[in-house]
Design an enzyme around this catalytic site. Structure first.
Site, mmCIF file in Angstrom:
data_model
loop_
_atom_site.group_PDB
_atom_site.id
_atom_site.type_symbol
_atom_site.label_atom_id
_atom_site.label_comp_id
_atom_site.label_asym_id
_atom_site.label_seq_id
_atom_site.Cartn_x
_atom_site.Cartn_y
_atom_site.Cartn_z
ATOM 1 N NE ARG A 261 -3.680 -2.332 2.072
ATOM 2 C CZ ARG A 261 -4.795 -2.875 2.919
ATOM 3 N NH1 ARG A 261 -5.174 -2.046 3.820
ATOM 4 N NH2 ARG A 261 -5.159 -3.894 2.748
ATOM 5 N NE ARG A 276 -2.201 4.706 8.820
ATOM 6 C CZ ARG A 276 -3.339 4.010 8.465
ATOM 7 N NH1 ARG A 276 -3.724 3.966 7.230
ATOM 8 N NH2 ARG A 276 -4.437 4.243 9.580
ATOM 9 C CD GLU A 348 -9.390 -1.501 9.753
ATOM 10 O OE1 GLU A 348 -9.825 -0.390 9.493
ATOM 11 O OE2 GLU A 348 -8.938 -2.509 8.811
ATOM 12 N NE ARG A 387 -2.780 -1.787 11.483
ATOM 13 C CZ ARG A 387 -3.587 -0.993 10.884
ATOM 14 N NH1 ARG A 387 -4.833 -1.010 11.234
ATOM 15 N NH2 ARG A 387 -3.478 0.074 10.188
#
Length: 423
Positions: A261, A276, A348, A387
RNA sequence: GGAGAGUUGACCGAGCGGCCGAAGGUGACAGUCUUGAAAACUGUUGAGGCGUAACCCGCCUCCGCGGGUUCGAAUCCCGCACUCUCCGCCA
């Protein structure tokens, strides 16, 4: 893509959907107009084309002068047909382009509004009271560095910001999470898949990621290939343009892939550690299911995710994402958010979407139904990702910098019960 | 990287520029026969769209994808993608 028949018969539902997503309801009328225009031009093309075909057949029979006359007539017709076809094609392209810009229609009960308008469905587990335990809370990077598990500096040296090395126990922990997730998915009836991470433009476009998410995606110009941000892309493309047999229940796959990403719009956000990052690994569950059973399948996904988080002894809450935060394809999205002690916020860790028939319609994935073929529904959801290391390290940290290993992961770590800091 | 062969319906496979949405076979489904099954026989069996909200019916599109030639293309020409074979290269 939305069902055009629904749009014609019940434009108000679609208008309401647009409003709840915070988008322009007038698009509905533009689509309707373009669709009407398309059908009109298609009808005139088809009529002319039929005329041309029947005249064309008489050419072979005609003789002499008569043949010359018919030929001249046919020649003229051919030109007209060509023009009508061109304008019909153009109208179709306009209508489809507009129709594709409409997001899926949110399920009943989805809160309207944007990112902050989610509903909290429930909390599971209780965050530890670190103060009472006398633990000085460290963030995942500090703990990870203590374990020599995460190396951001060298990640940046080699590849730039938001890249990292997982080393030693860090690498083993990621593999443990992914293997445990794969095993859990398999137990839940998902067939393991290791998927391509580079896909062709058609595949990327078909899954709907080239719309709003286009900036998020790495693209290799020289090869005209996209790097996937999730194995959902490959798994959705897997059965594209196929007619499936779902008589025996949903087709369930668990994809293991690296995910890429660009994080283009998130400079300054979650810059510390591996929350992230540009590259991570994920096990993604994916189902092809009869449309009527999609909501039940979605609930099953959520249950499977929760069972996994509970087995990892992570406190989390479940949120029902608001319409404006669903993304193009989803009709409903449940996220599980684990507690992040260092920041005292929720993060999340899983996300499961019911895309109903939206994604499948675009990808041409159908099954045989009562009235011919019908689009199937697709459901996707996370069951394990890099994560999760963050959540595990932080929630299971001990005063001495060691980290408790929940029993589920131990078999994948050679029986290790505690991760010890490296001096 | 070089040379060649190929891509047709769920599958195999035929296909002359018009009578081809496509022979034949397999499979599937239904029926006849049988106590039941098998076998045999008979029939049905692609997708998308428009006219219509649905049926009947009619029409249009689709033979890997995109263009072109032609009154007319599965069939001829060009480009692209993919598959396979051989040679080279790398392991």
């Amino acid at each position: 893509m939305i069902d055009l028949k629904l749009l014609r018969n019940d434009p108000d539902t679609v208008r309401a959907s647009q409003v709840s997503r915070g988008e322009d309801p007038a698009v509905v009328d533009h689509v309707l107009a373009a669709d009407a225009e398309h059908r009109a031009s298609l009808a005139s093309f088809e009529a002319k084309r039929a005329e041309q075909k029947s005249l064309g057949k008489s050419v072979a029979q005609a003789k002499g002068e008569e043949k010359q006359a018919v030929l001249a007539q046919a020649k003229a017709l051919a030109g007209e047909v060509k023009e009508l076809q061109a304008s019909a094609d153009a109208a179709a392209a306009r209508a489809v382009e507009l129709a594709r810009s409409l997001g899926n229609i949110p399920e009943q009960g989805v809160p309207s509004g944007g990112e902050e308008n989610f509903t909290v469905l429930r909390h599971e587990g209780t965050p530890r009271d670190f103060a009472a335990e006398g633990v000085d809370v460290q963030d995942h990077l500090a703990i990870g560095e203590g374990l020599k598990a995460i190396d951001m500096e060298r990640g940046a040296k080699v590849s730039g910001s938001r890249f990292y090395f997982l080393s030693g126990i860090g690498a083993r922990l990621e593999l443990a999470i992914l293997n445990a997730a794969m095993a859990a998915a398999q137990d839940a009836g998902f067939s393991p898949m290791i998927t391509p991470t580079l896909v062709r433009p058609e595949t990327m476009a078909g899954t709907g990621f080239l719309g709003n998410h286009a900036d998020e995606i790495y693209y290799l110009e020289k090869d005209d290939l996209y790097l996937v941000g999730t194995s959902e892309v490959a798994l959705a493309g897997y059965h594209s343009d196929e007619i499936l047999d779902l008589e025996g229940g949903p087709l369930r796959y668990a994809g293991w892939s690296t995910c890429y990403r660009r994080e283009a719009g998130s400079t300054g956000r979650d810059t510390r550690g591996i929350i992230r990052v540009h590259q991570f690994q994920k096990i993604e569950m994916f189902s092809y299911v009869t449309a009527a059973d999609a909501a039940a399948e979605h609930a099953r996904f959520l249950a499977t995710e929760e069972a996994m988080l509970q087995a990892l002894e992570l406190p989390y809450r479940v949120i029902d994402t608001a319409a404006g935060d669903l993304g193009q394809s989803a009709a409903r999205k449940f996220d599980c958010e684990a507690w992040l002690p260092s920041q005292e916020r929720w993060m999340e860790v899983t996300s499961t979407s019911n895309c109903t028939t939206y994604q499948a319609r675009r990808l041409g994935i159908r099954e045989r139904g009562e009235h011919g073929t019908e689009a199937v529904a697709t459901v996707n959801g996370t069951i394990g990702t890099t994560r999760w290391i963050v959540a595990l390290l932080e929630n299971h940290q001990q005063a001495d910098g060691s980290v408790y290993v929940p029993p589920l992961l131990r078999p994948y770590l050679g029986g290790l019960e505690v991760l010890e800091p490296v001096r």
